[in-house]
Design a protein around this motif. Structure first.
Motif, mmCIF file in Angstrom:
data_model
loop_
_atom_site.group_PDB
_atom_site.id
_atom_site.type_symbol
_atom_site.label_atom_id
_atom_site.label_comp_id
_atom_site.label_asym_id
_atom_site.label_seq_id
_atom_site.Cartn_x
_atom_site.Cartn_y
_atom_site.Cartn_z
ATOM 1 N N LYS A 31 0.752 -1.045 0.014
ATOM 2 C CA LYS A 31 0.088 0.130 -0.004
ATOM 3 C C LYS A 31 0.946 1.259 0.216
ATOM 4 O O LYS A 31 1.923 1.317 0.914
ATOM 5 N N CYS A 152 -11.535 -1.644 -2.585
ATOM 6 C CA CYS A 152 -11.081 -1.883 -1.572
ATOM 7 C C CYS A 152 -9.691 -2.474 -1.438
ATOM 8 O O CYS A 152 -8.766 -2.448 -0.376
ATOM 9 N N SER A 160 -8.083 2.769 0.282
ATOM 10 C CA SER A 160 -8.759 1.357 0.364
ATOM 11 C C SER A 160 -9.423 1.124 1.651
ATOM 12 O O SER A 160 -10.304 0.616 1.866
ATOM 13 N N ARG A 161 -8.658 1.954 2.921
ATOM 14 C CA ARG A 161 -9.487 1.693 4.104
ATOM 15 C C ARG A 161 -10.911 2.207 4.123
ATOM 16 O O ARG A 161 -11.835 1.547 4.638
ATOM 17 N N SER A 162 -10.960 3.202 3.548
ATOM 18 C CA SER A 162 -12.182 3.813 3.661
ATOM 19 C C SER A 162 -13.362 3.218 2.887
ATOM 20 O O SER A 162 -14.402 2.998 3.238
#
Ligand code: BYC
Length: 329
Positions: A31, A152, A160-162
C-alpha cells in the motif's frame, strides 16, 4: 489537512529510479501511504477520482431525500434516513482520504460547486415514485458495490481503508433496495407496474455508472497499472449484469434490453448497446436533474456558512486557551 511534507517531484521531472521503485512497490501489492514518495500524476489521479467519488456520495443524498417525507411507513422513513446519513458519512471519509494527498476540502467543494468537478452521472436522474427508491438501492447501490469492493484493494492506503467500511454499509443499502422491490414486485398489479417502470428508467443509467467503455476510457490503462483500479469499466459492468439479471428474474421483472441473452459457453450475458450520447450529455451538465442538483448543493453550502464560521471560531477559541495554558506553565 492531514498531510505535511508531501513527497513527490514535479510531473515529468521525476527520476526514473524513483518511478521504477514506486512501480515495484505497486507490483508487490504494497500500500502507498500519504508520506511515501509518489509520482505527481498518481497523486493527481487519486485526488480526481476520490474527490469525484466523495461528491457523488454527497449529491447522491438528494434523489433519496426527495422521498423522506413521503416514505410509506415510519419504519421505511427511518431506514431511508439512516441510509442518507450513511451517504454523508461516506462523503466525509472520502474527502478525508483526498485531504491526505494535500488537497484542501475547500478546494474540492469549490470545484464541485463551480461545476468543474464531476459527480456520478446517475444522480442526475429523478426519483419519481417510491419504487424508484427501491431501484436506486437495488441497482445504483448494487452497481456502486460492484465497483467499490474492487476499490477495497486499491493501491492507496487511506482510500482502500475507507472503502472497506463504505462497502459494509453499501451492502445494507443494496439489500434494503431489493427488499422494497420484492415487496412491490410481489404486491398488487399496480405496485408491480411501478417496479417495472422504475427498472425501465434506472437500468441503463445504472450501467453508465461504470464509466465509458474501455476503448473510450482515457484514464483506465494507467490507473490499472498503478492498481488504483483493479478491473476495467467493462469488466465491472459485465459482472454487475451477470449478478443482477437473475435477481430481476426472481422479481418477475423484465430488464429493458431486448438484446440481453445468456451465453451458455461463458455463463455471461451479452447485452445491447449503451446510449453513450446520453451519458456524455449527462456528464456535460444536461441531464434531467443536473441544474436542480447543483442548485440544491449551492444553497446548502450558503445556508451552512454560519456553521463553518462557528466551528472555526470555536477551534480558534480552543487553540487560544491551549496557548494561554502553555504560557502560564
Ligand atoms: N459519471 O477514463 P474514465 C454511489 C468520467 S457513489 C460521471 O473511465 P476513471 C452512491 C471520469 O471521471 C458512486 N463521470 O475515468 C452514492 C472521467 O472524467 P475526468 C460513485 C464519469 O476515473 C450515494 C471521464 O469520464 N462511485 O454509488 O478511470 C447513494 C473518463 O472516464 C462517470 C465512484 O466514484 C460517471 N458514471 O473511471 C447511492 C467510484 N464515469 O475526470 C450510491 C470511484 C466516468 O477525466 N470511481 N466518468 O474529467 C471510479 O471507480 C472511477 O472514477 C470510474 C471512472 C469507474 C467512475
Amino acid at each position: 489537512m492531514y498531510s505535511q511534507g508531501l513527497r513527490d517531484s514535479a510531473a515529468g521531472d521525476e527520476p526514473v529510479e524513483l518511478l521504477a521503485a514506486f512501480q515495484a512497490r505497486i507490483d508487490k501489492e504494497e500500500k502507498i501511504e500519504p508520506r511515501d514518495w509518489m509520482p505527481a500524476a498518481y497523486r493527481k489521479t487519486l485526488i480526481r477520482q476520490i474527490s469525484q467519488h466523495a461528491h457523488s456520495e454527497i449529491v447522491g443524498q438528494l434523489p433519496e431525500a426527495n422521498w423522506v417525507t413521503r416514505a410509506p411507513t415510519l419504519k421505511r422513513k427511518l431506514i431511508l434516513l439512516a441510509k442518507i446519513q450513511d451517504e454523508a458519512g461516506h462523503g466525509l471519509y472520502l474527502y478525508s482520504a483526498a485531504e491526505t494527498l494535500g488537497e484542501s476540502r475547500k478546494k474540492m467543494y469549490d470545484d464541485l460547486l463551480s461545476g468543474k468537478a464531476k459527480y456520478s452521472s446517475i444522480f442526475n436522474y429523478p426519483t419519481l415514485n417510491w419504487a424508484d427508491i427501491g431501484a436506486v438501492g437495488w441497482l445504483v447501490d448494487g452497481a456502486a458495490i460492484m465497483n467499490q469492493v474492487a476499490l477495497c484493494r486499491t493501491s492507496y492506503g487511506p482510500y482502500s481503508r475507507s472503502m472497506v467500511r463504505i462497502c459494509k454499509e453499501e451492502s445494507f443499502h443494496q439489500r434494503q433496495g431489493y427488499e422494497i422491490m420484492v415487496k412491490m414486485a410481489h404486491g398488487t398489479a399496480q405496485q408491480k407496474a411501478m417496479a417495472q417502470d422504475a427498472i425501465n428508467r434506472f437500468w441503463w443509467p445504472a450501467l453508465m455508472m461504470f464509466g465509458p467503455s474501455d476503448k473510450d476510457s482515457p484514464h483506465s490503462s494507467q490507473s490499472m497499472k498503478w492498481k488504483i483500479k483493479r478491473f476495467s469499466n467493462d469488466d465491472l459492468r459485465q459482472k454487475f449484469i451477470d449478478a443482477t439479471v437473475p435477481q430481476a428474474e426472481y422479481l418477475g421483472l423484465t430488464i429493458p434490453d431486448k438484446h440481453l441473452k445468456l451465453d451458455d459457453a461463458t455463463g455471461s450475458y451479452t447485452h445491447g448497446e449503451i446510449d453513450w450520447k446520453e451519458f456524455v450529455n449527462v456528464i456535460k451538465g444536461n441531464g434531467p436533474c443536473n441544474q436542480q442538483r447543483m442548485a440544491a448543493r449551492i444553497k446548502a453550502h450558503k445556508d451552512g456558512a454560519w456553521v463553518r464560521e462557528a466551528a472555526e471560531a470555536y477551534a480558534k477559541k480552543l487553540q487560544n486557551s491551549k496557548d494561554n495554558k502553555k504560557e502560564v506553565a
